[in-house]
Scaffold this motif. Structure first.
Motif, PDB file in Angstrom:
ATOM      1  N   ILE A  59       2.035 -10.248  -8.014  1.00  0.00           N
ATOM      2  CA  ILE A  59       1.401  -9.218  -7.178  1.00  0.00           C
ATOM      3  C   ILE A  59       1.047  -7.996  -8.014  1.00  0.00           C
ATOM      4  O   ILE A  59      -0.064  -7.460  -7.924  1.00  0.00           O
ATOM      5  CB  ILE A  59       2.332  -8.838  -6.011  1.00  0.00           C
ATOM      6  CG1 ILE A  59       2.523 -10.028  -5.067  1.00  0.00           C
ATOM      7  CG2 ILE A  59       1.775  -7.634  -5.249  1.00  0.00           C
ATOM      8  CD1 ILE A  59       3.605  -9.831  -4.023  1.00  0.00           C
ATOM      9  N   SER A 115      -6.506  -9.117  -5.798  1.00  0.00           N
ATOM     10  CA  SER A 115      -5.469  -9.415  -4.807  1.00  0.00           C
ATOM     11  C   SER A 115      -5.118 -10.895  -4.913  1.00  0.00           C
ATOM     12  O   SER A 115      -5.762 -11.641  -5.649  1.00  0.00           O
ATOM     13  CB  SER A 115      -5.981  -9.097  -3.398  1.00  0.00           C
ATOM     14  OG  SER A 115      -7.096  -9.921  -3.084  1.00  0.00           O
ATOM     15  N   ARG A 147      -2.665  -6.341  -8.633  1.00  0.00           N
ATOM     16  CA  ARG A 147      -3.006  -4.927  -8.367  1.00  0.00           C
ATOM     17  C   ARG A 147      -3.574  -4.290  -9.626  1.00  0.00           C
ATOM     18  O   ARG A 147      -4.614  -3.630  -9.575  1.00  0.00           O
ATOM     19  CB  ARG A 147      -1.759  -4.172  -7.929  1.00  0.00           C
ATOM     20  CG  ARG A 147      -1.853  -2.663  -8.187  1.00  0.00           C
ATOM     21  CD  ARG A 147      -0.742  -1.905  -7.518  1.00  0.00           C
ATOM     22  NE  ARG A 147      -0.952  -1.848  -6.080  1.00  0.00           N
ATOM     23  CZ  ARG A 147      -0.002  -1.594  -5.194  1.00  0.00           C
ATOM     24  NH1 ARG A 147       1.238  -1.413  -5.602  1.00  0.00           N
ATOM     25  NH2 ARG A 147      -0.267  -1.545  -3.906  1.00  0.00           N
ATOM     26  N   LYS A 148      -2.924  -4.563 -10.748  1.00  0.00           N
ATOM     27  CA  LYS A 148      -3.366  -3.962 -12.016  1.00  0.00           C
ATOM     28  C   LYS A 148      -4.813  -4.350 -12.293  1.00  0.00           C
ATOM     29  O   LYS A 148      -5.623  -3.545 -12.749  1.00  0.00           O
ATOM     30  CB  LYS A 148      -2.455  -4.471 -13.142  1.00  0.00           C
ATOM     31  CG  LYS A 148      -2.597  -3.753 -14.480  1.00  0.00           C
ATOM     32  CD  LYS A 148      -1.241  -3.553 -15.166  1.00  0.00           C
ATOM     33  CE  LYS A 148      -1.406  -2.972 -16.568  1.00  0.00           C
ATOM     34  NZ  LYS A 148      -2.179  -3.897 -17.457  1.00  0.00           N
ATOM     35  N   THR A 197       0.836  -1.196   0.000  1.00  0.00           N
ATOM     36  CA  THR A 197       0.000   0.000   0.000  1.00  0.00           C
ATOM     37  C   THR A 197       0.875   1.251   0.000  1.00  0.00           C
ATOM     38  O   THR A 197       2.027   1.221   0.419  1.00  0.00           O
ATOM     39  CB  THR A 197      -0.919   0.034   1.251  1.00  0.00           C
ATOM     40  OG1 THR A 197      -1.220   1.396   1.538  1.00  0.00           O
ATOM     41  CG2 THR A 197      -0.220  -0.547   2.451  1.00  0.00           C
ATOM     42  N   ILE A 210     -10.729  -5.292  -2.384  1.00  0.00           N
ATOM     43  CA  ILE A 210     -10.314  -5.182  -3.787  1.00  0.00           C
ATOM     44  C   ILE A 210     -11.162  -4.136  -4.485  1.00  0.00           C
ATOM     45  O   ILE A 210     -12.269  -3.814  -4.051  1.00  0.00           O
ATOM     46  CB  ILE A 210     -10.454  -6.543  -4.518  1.00  0.00           C
ATOM     47  CG1 ILE A 210     -11.888  -7.065  -4.427  1.00  0.00           C
ATOM     48  CG2 ILE A 210      -9.485  -7.563  -3.937  1.00  0.00           C
ATOM     49  CD1 ILE A 210     -12.121  -8.355  -5.195  1.00  0.00           C
ATOM     50  N   ARG A 239      -6.161   2.607  -0.469  1.00  0.00           N
ATOM     51  CA  ARG A 239      -4.829   2.041  -0.628  1.00  0.00           C
ATOM     52  C   ARG A 239      -4.740   0.721   0.120  1.00  0.00           C
ATOM     53  O   ARG A 239      -4.766   0.684   1.335  1.00  0.00           O
ATOM     54  CB  ARG A 239      -3.813   3.042  -0.079  1.00  0.00           C
ATOM     55  CG  ARG A 239      -3.986   4.421  -0.687  1.00  0.00           C
ATOM     56  CD  ARG A 239      -3.484   5.508   0.234  1.00  0.00           C
ATOM     57  NE  ARG A 239      -4.151   5.433   1.537  1.00  0.00           N
ATOM     58  CZ  ARG A 239      -3.879   6.266   2.541  1.00  0.00           C
ATOM     59  NH1 ARG A 239      -2.933   7.168   2.412  1.00  0.00           N
ATOM     60  NH2 ARG A 239      -4.527   6.149   3.696  1.00  0.00           N
ATOM     61  N   HIS A 240      -4.661  -0.369  -0.610  1.00  0.00           N
ATOM     62  CA  HIS A 240      -4.613  -1.677   0.047  1.00  0.00           C
ATOM     63  C   HIS A 240      -3.500  -2.530  -0.540  1.00  0.00           C
ATOM     64  O   HIS A 240      -3.205  -2.460  -1.731  1.00  0.00           O
ATOM     65  CB  HIS A 240      -5.959  -2.379  -0.094  1.00  0.00           C
ATOM     66  CG  HIS A 240      -7.052  -1.669   0.641  1.00  0.00           C
ATOM     67  ND1 HIS A 240      -7.195  -1.746   2.003  1.00  0.00           N
ATOM     68  CD2 HIS A 240      -8.025  -0.834   0.194  1.00  0.00           C
ATOM     69  CE1 HIS A 240      -8.222  -0.994   2.381  1.00  0.00           C
ATOM     70  NE2 HIS A 240      -8.748  -0.427   1.309  1.00  0.00           N
ATOM     71  N   ASP A 241      -2.892  -3.359   0.328  1.00  0.00           N
ATOM     72  CA  ASP A 241      -1.886  -4.298  -0.146  1.00  0.00           C
ATOM     73  C   ASP A 241      -2.556  -5.336  -1.027  1.00  0.00           C
ATOM     74  O   ASP A 241      -3.507  -5.981  -0.583  1.00  0.00           O
ATOM     75  CB  ASP A 241      -1.249  -5.021   1.036  1.00  0.00           C
ATOM     76  CG  ASP A 241      -0.409  -4.078   1.894  1.00  0.00           C
ATOM     77  OD1 ASP A 241       0.386  -3.321   1.333  1.00  0.00           O
ATOM     78  OD2 ASP A 241      -0.590  -4.100   3.124  1.00  0.00           O
ATOM     79  N   PRO A 242      -2.064  -5.551  -2.227  1.00  0.00           N
ATOM     80  CA  PRO A 242      -2.656  -6.635  -3.035  1.00  0.00           C
ATOM     81  C   PRO A 242      -2.308  -8.016  -2.468  1.00  0.00           C
ATOM     82  O   PRO A 242      -2.950  -8.999  -2.793  1.00  0.00           O
ATOM     83  CB  PRO A 242      -2.052  -6.416  -4.419  1.00  0.00           C
ATOM     84  CG  PRO A 242      -0.856  -5.563  -4.216  1.00  0.00           C
ATOM     85  CD  PRO A 242      -1.036  -4.798  -2.945  1.00  0.00           C
ATOM     86  N   CYS A 243      -1.290  -8.082  -1.614  1.00  0.00           N
ATOM     87  CA  CYS A 243      -0.910  -9.376  -1.009  1.00  0.00           C
ATOM     88  C   CYS A 243      -0.460  -9.117   0.433  1.00  0.00           C
ATOM     89  O   CYS A 243       0.687  -8.733   0.675  1.00  0.00           O
ATOM     90  CB  CYS A 243       0.215 -10.025  -1.826  1.00  0.00           C
ATOM     91  SG  CYS A 243       0.741 -11.618  -1.130  1.00  0.00           S
ATOM     92  N   THR A 260      -5.981 -10.434   0.031  1.00  0.00           N
ATOM     93  CA  THR A 260      -6.589  -9.247   0.641  1.00  0.00           C
ATOM     94  C   THR A 260      -8.061  -9.166   0.247  1.00  0.00           C
ATOM     95  O   THR A 260      -8.371  -9.165  -0.946  1.00  0.00           O
ATOM     96  CB  THR A 260      -5.887  -7.976   0.127  1.00  0.00           C
ATOM     97  OG1 THR A 260      -4.478  -8.221   0.079  1.00  0.00           O
ATOM     98  CG2 THR A 260      -6.190  -6.793   1.017  1.00  0.00           C
TER      99      THR A 260
END
Lengths: 382, 382, 382, 382
Positions: free
Chosen positions: D199, D208, D203-204, D55, D310, D332-336, D307
């Motif tokens: 990853i 996730s 995200r793209k 993120t 999404i 804003r989130h971590d995709p993994c 995550t």
């Protein structure tokens, strides 16, 4: 080694007298409880130092709540509150470490922690650590009050000066209110005057004096607690012994009942329109029988030792030189720690009472509380 | 609701007075401890009923160890011991349930368990449940004795009859031995006689009488325990309040220190060749300062109420008829429960002391005990 | 070291394989719960040995309840039940101690207890100790069933032989009933046959085989549990890892979700007339999100290792001679411990679920349950 | 409901994502341990957000230690450290509350706390609460390292991209060092590249991806832990399930052993000069047999779900309108989440390992550690 108090409501106290901060974390607080921080500060202020009869140290002791509240309401997450330590005098504490104070934890702690303990201002053994206890207890008191449970303590005796005992059946509301208007937390002007003189005399003599604190818990429902190690009395005794300086705890007639006959000490039952449909005619038990609440007020007393830190010269040893030495404790100390311990006793009682209320039901309802869910939607239907 | 005592050594007591059996499970017992079952039976026999001054009930109370021992040595697994209940009089206990005994748990338990509690012979609230406590404590006593820790209690007072107090510095070995040879567990013949008369008089009058039990723990190393809720005194107070009938606990000078000056109550330190290189000159603290052992003997007293079950007529209510009633408790009851509580106090003290010894080290050794392993092979190399 | 499972409902398992008895004590059981002992015996019988695919040992394993019940109904006191050990073959267990079995606790326990552990039949490490777990769990199952909570497990795979997985949305009642009528606890005849052959082949080869057990908990209300260390999944994982032979635990999609996208693994919410007014459309989470129940069935799987005791020769050491040795384990052993572990998994799930239901309310009602009292009188007005 | 991890070393995590602060209190830390705060900050920084694959939020996350240290050395009192929350975006969180995110705790928490929970940024359910876990674990890691115990984790797989597994016998020191120099915590450049692409692709796609984290604990002495609920594996599993997003835990061969034969999964013993005088030739058990450490490295793996937050549109409900709705999680989130969970897994492993080391000795030494005292004096003789 557990440093936490409570099973369902768990309070962990942290900090040393001269660390960055002291504070507490409370786990298991019910959600949805509005906490009035001004009321909380007013409660914790009752143990703060200052005043003619206490130490001259200034400790604003304003609790800062770091988490556990949302818009002033408990959110179900642990609540942590801290008090910054601002008033530490810098000093070479290694010197202090050399002469352990009689009847203090200095030497036992030195052994326990092999010299690694924080000796500055008493470290984790300082009476200052009772401040976080009053924060946690003050929060519990607000939650209890909302449910008709009132807790109040007073100085029953200081040295030979005595206050009148509380009525074990309760109904002392006015007198208990009055204790907040006096210099000392007592029920009568006479006690205020006599105890004030006793404490002033002790200070003048470079000495200190012991005291008894009496506390009442009114409004607890009948039927909470259990036999043996489930008792409400055991839970209270454990918590109260955690207050620095407490050397004894008793319930109801306490040690006096050791000189009584069963016919003098028993509490007869009589029919009552209040739950549980019966009430004790007297309350020698102090509101607890077989570890379980009787619906009568819970009454207990704690014996507080005289402040061990006195100006008078005392024998001790020098750890560095390994030989006998003499010590007169300089600095600012309460001649009677019990004065400030009164709200601490109330706080511990509140934590124990709320812990008991949060216990598992003795009988599980047949209908599980699916209602939760409906509430959830209701709440948002607005 | 926790029914267990101890953090590291955890004793769970189970059973009801008229169930198939009562007993206890002890978790955390160290392995490799030889347990002398004859010695254990002799200890538990000290609380067994019988004798001129106690109830006439016969309870052989021979503990049967179900597990936890291998060839008489603890194997590291939980130890469970039981006592079969053989001497229950069959009766319509529903009748008993109608008239709750004053100052008993009958009514509070009725509320707590909504009438599902076992009322036969007091059920889980019976003093009989102290038998499993003496089993667990008797085992702990053997483990402690092997390490130079001795625990002994006596009747300090029964009504107005008094025994001489223990020397707070210990060294009462002979007097304590003698207590086992008298009719009552006391230090002097005078006390034996006076208390015997007091108890006999109470029984004759269909009444009962309260008492104080005093106990000493000698040989505890200095430096065990901690501040606030880590204190050894709090641990002891919790356990002792779990003994049915206890209404107060005090350490050292206890409630008396509330009338003392600091200069009167402090324990000066003086150089000593014993650990920790210093010893208190006096022991007003009762061996604990700041929650930590000082190496001086631990001294405590408990106040025991007069037996609530008395033959004299008392007021109560009829739960069935919902009206006031009168009750005179028939049957076999100790006129002074404290007599049999003396070994129970020793047992609780032993469980608390061993629990404390088994606590995590305050300082972790840099060398981890790989020695374990070598032991393992050594042992088998024989 | 805690040997107890649960916070509110606490189960302590005691005993060694060849001690006098094994058993359990359950603290915190709600009062007023009728326990059908025949039904309990039928449940515990499901893990009892015997049958073509299990060990040939005979263990009637009839639980004897020593206390905690009054006329077959829980009375609020701890419940202790034991099973006498009747079928121990006498033998010189010192000999056994010499050759620690590969992948058994023999050697680690030797180190842990410095040779004092009970090695007879595996002592406290024996799979036999799962019998008391099924007693405790069987009691919890009856209390849960009364409240619409059903728990059932089956063998999902044995070696390469597979059963069909459970429907994560539940509704497998018929198939789950059928598992009790087959030789193995599975949902399909195909699995019964294939797994039977796999196990028989392993036994014939003097070898053993691993397995996966899948379990479902239906009917849990939404909104129980909490974040981090309050999670229901953590509570379950802890308990399940306590079953000897379990090497892994997973919930919902478990390890498979590590290869999935969020869009594949998320459970969308949709409006529902059931509490909480919404239901997940899918149940990849296995009924738990953020540690809290979602009202969807709780689904978990445990990996059970192949029985380490096999007849095939294996490398080990002689503790006495301190040199390498060879061992082929003789005697009667299950070629697949998972078969008998199926009801044990159900038992642990039941203990965890009831423990969760007995937790403190997250929100304390404003009206305290004074109702207790009225119940008490009502009950006796009859 | 317990929010604490550990029996002897107890870590309580507190705070909500947007509260004043988050933090932890550690009880039971041994005294005398120097804590390198720079090293601690470097460790906690490993889970801090930022970087191409995480993120974009900025969280300096510098721990402030409030108490428990004296001159940088643990003093035996509880240690509390906090992180101020500085980067919260102000927003009308009531709006957020309306649309519970699929596979999040939003709705279950709404039911649990009846709408009182803190929903801002996930409140107490936020992955941000793993920061305090790394503080506590980072401190434990320093204490363990001093005693030859090393803990390290890596990403074993992300979606279908795999790293090479760790050698179960250890000896991967170089490869483990290298993981700190790569963009992702992996052992090989290939894995770094492949997982990075996986990853980035997730995200793209507004999606996730899940992952498996593998961890090794080297240097634990043999003989720690115990049977059933005393097992080190159970302790670890409980703690690891407390990490948000963990859906499975396995030890050694884990779920793979369910398809293996005993002859394939057993670990033969062979004579060794290391304690306990024998070592397993293989380590399929993952360093734990019968709940007790074998002296072989402890190996475990955890499955982390993708995550749940999404950008892709998902089904949910509107609590206010009580009807179905659609949600695409912005922000804003971590995709993994597993990337940042690697040090968290190490932290939990460290807390569990130190907790185990601090357990009561299984065998009590005959000589009580009077040495404490002498140390105390020595230390001051300098």
């Amino acid at each position: 080694m557990n440093t936490t108090f409570g099973e369902n409501l768990r309070t962990t106290v942290f900090g040393q007298s001269h660390a960055e901060a002291i504070g507490c974390t409370i786990e298991g607080l019910p959600a949805g409880e509005a906490i009035d921080l001004a009321e909380l500060a007013a409660f914790t202020a009752r143990r703060a130092p200052g005043g003619r009869l206490a130490t001259q140290r200034k400790e604003p002791d304003i609790p800062e709540v770091l988490c556990g509240l949302l818009d002033g309401v408990t959110c179900g997450a642990p609540l942590t509150a801290i008090i910054r330590n601002t008033n530490q005098r810098s000093q070479d504490y290694r010197a202090i470490a050399d002469l352990p104070r009689p009847s203090h934890a200095d030497l036992p702690a030195q052994v326990r922690y092999q010299g690694h303990q924080d000796v500055r201002g008493g470290g984790a053994f300082s009476g200052r650590l009772t401040a976080p206890i009053t924060i946690a207890g003050g929060i519990a008191l607000q939650i209890l009050a909302r449910r008709g449970i009132r807790i109040a303590a007073h100085l029953l005796s200081v040295g030979d000066a005595e206050d009148r005992p509380l009525n074990p059946m309760g109904e002392d509301e006015e007198a208990l209110k009055s204790r907040l208007t006096r210099e000392l937390p007592v029920l009568t002007d006479e006690a205020d005057k006599a105890m004030g003189e006793t404490i002033a005399a002790a200070r003048k003599a470079g000495d200190s004096v012991g005291a008894v604190v009496e506390c009442i818990i009114e409004g607890m429902p009948a039927g909470l607690g259990g036999p043996l190690f489930e008792g409400f009395d055991g839970k209270l005794a454990f918590g109260l012994m955690g207050i620095p300086g407490v050397k004894g705890v008793e319930f109801g007639t306490g040690f006096a009942c050791a000189r009584m006959k069963g016919s003098e000490n028993n509490d007869p039952w009589r029919v009552s329109d209040l739950p549980p449909g019966a009430a004790p005619v007297t309350n020698r038990a102090g509101g607890i029988a077989g570890g379980i609440t009787t619906a009568a007020p819970v009454i207990f007393r704690i014996a507080m030792k005289p402040t061990p830190s006195i100006a008078l010269a005392q024998e001790t040893i020098s750890l560095e030189r390994g030989e006998n030495a003499e010590l007169g404790v300089r600095g600012r100390h309460d001649p009677c720690i019990a004065v400030r311990a009164v709200p601490v006793a109330e706080a511990v009682a509140a934590l124990a009472a709320l812990d008991l209320l949060l216990d598992s039901p003795a009988v599980l309802p047949n209908e599980l509380p699916r209602a939760w869910a409906s509430c959830a939607l209701e709440k948002n239907a607005k």
